[in-house]
Design a protein around this motif. Structure first.
Motif, mmCIF file in Angstrom:
data_model
loop_
_atom_site.group_PDB
_atom_site.id
_atom_site.type_symbol
_atom_site.label_atom_id
_atom_site.label_comp_id
_atom_site.label_asym_id
_atom_site.label_seq_id
_atom_site.Cartn_x
_atom_site.Cartn_y
_atom_site.Cartn_z
ATOM 1 N N ASP A 237 -8.958 3.839 -2.453
ATOM 2 C CA ASP A 237 -8.302 3.841 -1.154
ATOM 3 C C ASP A 237 -8.761 2.571 -0.464
ATOM 4 O O ASP A 237 -8.199 1.720 -0.095
ATOM 5 C CB ASP A 237 -8.133 5.156 -0.159
ATOM 6 N N ILE B 191 0.934 -1.243 -0.021
ATOM 7 C CA ILE B 191 0.015 0.036 0.000
ATOM 8 C C ILE B 191 0.901 1.191 -0.043
ATOM 9 O O ILE B 191 1.797 1.243 0.703
ATOM 10 C CB ILE B 191 -0.955 -0.170 1.102
ATOM 11 N N ASN C 193 -8.484 -0.845 -1.374
ATOM 12 C CA ASN C 193 -7.332 -1.729 -1.134
ATOM 13 C C ASN C 193 -7.478 -2.833 0.162
ATOM 14 O O ASN C 193 -6.708 -3.628 0.235
ATOM 15 C CB ASN C 193 -6.220 -0.751 -0.697
#
Lengths: 207, 207
Positions: free
Chosen positions: B51, B6, B54
């Motif tokens: 985001d 990430i 993820n």
DNA sequence: TAGATTGTTAATCGATTAACAATC
DNA sequence: TAGATTGTTAATCGATTAACAATC
């Protein structure tokens, strides 16, 4: 007007260059190359040159950068030759630590006053005034204050920031755990310790 | 092992989502959409969804995200359910402010001790021990300390960090004005107030 | 001169944004 | 069902890196 918009990533690296150049200067070095900077800071040499060239050609082919000269240029770019007057808003733990933190003088920031709603709880070195928040807008205008350091609780931070903007403040250094954004008129830097601690927690967990 | 790496940009935004979700929860909202988050935080809705995805599919098409559910997920991702034991190294202004800053409890960090080389200068709330730096490695191992908060002068910060790494610390929250990087073994977050102040100076100058 | 290193252009890489099919 | 909004794929944009001609 100045130059093509410099990205925030570049701006974030400038102080690192400045810090390293200071070290070079202290240790008596006269010249430094982009690859010296690269290995010291873990930034590619290419990026160092790219970053610096945003502001001008400060080096010399075949030689590198003159430490004193580049230091002077960086000081100019970062505005470190000017002295700024500052106030602290919020006399709690962080505010008080900041009010007596002498590191500011080195960075050309002079703290003139601390503002709070409850004066009796606040103490500060004797060359710093302790005043009520109600007097703040008037004080900012009269004393020509450049920077306000916000260390209130998060509930008050936003309205304090607005008040300061209206009083004509130039910059806000915000320690309250909330992002402040006042458009293009006021320069803002947020130091969000709470978010930083969360990121630390995330990184630690992932190990 | 966990998931595809990430990016740091994503990680930096997670605490902002968490903070906003908390606000939603406090104000009694049950659901929140990516466009709600977008307008509250100034992040595009597309990025919010990108985001969050993820870490899993936390939402429901046509509905949005359940506030309680997403809050719980974020708490897990950020590791906020675990309590961490911490020490402070360096009992100067910042160290002392941090030692008595109660905000930590809310973030599940318990400060157990403050270390310095000159004990007589240091004060701290009475449930926090004040000890000499020489005892630090032993203490970290014995008490199973997770986090070290470094607030020494910059000259000592690097060697303190190395010592802590060898003593098996998991995370370092660094307030000394120097970047600490200890490789993959130790999680590090740097809060560099000096650099932040330089950036503020730059932004202010550019106005 | 030969070697070194810049400043800059071009290539690559990664992050953000847009678009949309899936589906609640 | 119709409307809304996700999760994801593809397109765009910007930042980093590589390469190299210029030149000290």
């Amino acid at each position: 007007m100045e130059q093509k918009q410099i990205s925030l990533n570049v701006i974030a690296r400038l102080p690192k260059y400045y810090r390293y150049l200071q070290e070079c200067h202290e240790s008596g070095a006269n010249k430094v190359s982009s690859s010296n900077i690269s290995s010291a800071l873990g930034i590619t040499a290419s990026q160092v040159r790219q970053d610096l060239s945003n502001f001008g050609g400060f080096g010399q082919q075949g030689y590198g950068y003159d430490v004193q000269f580049l230091l002077e240029k960086l000081r100019n770019i970062l505005g470190l030759n000017e002295t700024h007057k500052a106030i602290i808003v919020g006399g709690g733990r962080i505010g008080q630590a900041l009010s007596s933190y002498s590191g500011f003088i080195k960075e050309n920031v002079i703290i003139k006053a601390v503002f709070d709603v409850e004066l009796s709880h606040v103490s500060a070195p004797k060359d710093i005034e302790i005043l009520h928040v109600a007097e703040m807008p008037e004080y900012v205008k009269r004393e020509n204050i450049d920077i306000a350091i916000i260390s209130t609780q998060k509930e008050f931070a936003l309205s304090v920031a607005e008040t300061l903007k209206n009083a004509g403040i130039k910059a806000i250094w915000n320690f309250a755990p909330i992002d402040i954004n006042l458009g293009d008129d006021v320069a803002v830097e947020n130091i969000n310790m709470s978010e930083s601690l969360f990121r630390l927690s995330y990184k630690m967990k992932k190990k």
